[in-house]
Design a protein around this motif. Structure first.
Motif: not given
Length: 215
Positions: A43-47
């Motif tokens: 679930a971790v995204t750069m966005e």
């Protein structure tokens, strides 16, 4: 490609990273760790991190280039040994205090390990970062506690159980969450140390350190 050319991106990255203040970097790391614990690695995204920290995606990509690199940096930023400084004067007392210290943060640490899960197997850099930031310092501190106990003559240097104490301590932290759906809190860990770790080392429970539930 020459070694000089291969090293160049790291040099550029280092100069770019220096433009951020330590406080601003920590904001990014705190956002990453919070998202990891709450939702898991996938679930971790750069966005998402950019949105949570009110910055542009390009800032994150310039600094860390990839999500695994950002997560690895966040893990390293969280390094805070809980076992260092423990010295009650006896090995049994030290191990009980280490159990209490681990139990106080077991919920956060267990969530972090569970959140990373499969990603640790797939990404060597993440695995190294976890060992360096979360596991390694604690294992080193435990080994120092054991070394002092050997020096005091409480346990023979060649005792076969010494090797397995770190595995016991870290294993139970994760195992209880999996087997019972509950975190290994301080009371549980103290009881575990007194029932399993100390007897394996040939030690009696530490006087004055017994768990409240044991009377």
């Amino acid at each position: 490609m020459t070694s000089q050319a291969a090293d160049r991106p790291e040099t550029v990255g280092a100069s770019r990273r220096s433009k951020l203040t330590r406080e601003r970097e920590q904001e990014f790391f705190d956002a990453v760790l919070g998202q990891l614990r709450a939702c898991g690695y996938d679930a971790v995204t750069m966005e998402g991190i950019a949105a949570r920290t009110r910055c542009s995606k390009s800032t994150l990509y310039r600094q860390w280039r990839t999500k695994p690199r950002l997560v690895a940096a966040a893990l390293r930023s969280s390094q805070c040994p809980r076992f260092s400084g423990i010295d009650t004067g006896t090995l049994a007392g030290d191990l009980v205090e280490a159990a209490r210290a681990a139990g106080k943060v077991s919920a956060d640490d267990t969530r972090l390990l569970q959140a990373l899960g499969h990603a640790l197997v797939q990404d060597a850099e993440l695995g190294r970062a976890l060992r360096e930031a979360v596991v390694g310092p604690e294992v080193d501190a435990l080994r120092e506690i054991l070394r002092r106990g050997v020096e005091r003559g409480e346990v023979p240097a060649g005792h076969p159980a010494l090797e397995y104490v770190p595995v016991q301590m870290f294993g139970v932290l994760r195992a209880r969450a999996v087997l019972e759906g509950r975190h290994a809190d301080p009371d549980y860990l103290v009881r575990f140390v007194e029932a399993a770790v100390l007897p394996a080392l040939g030690l009696a429970p530490a006087h004055g350190h017994r768990s409240p539930s044991q009377g």
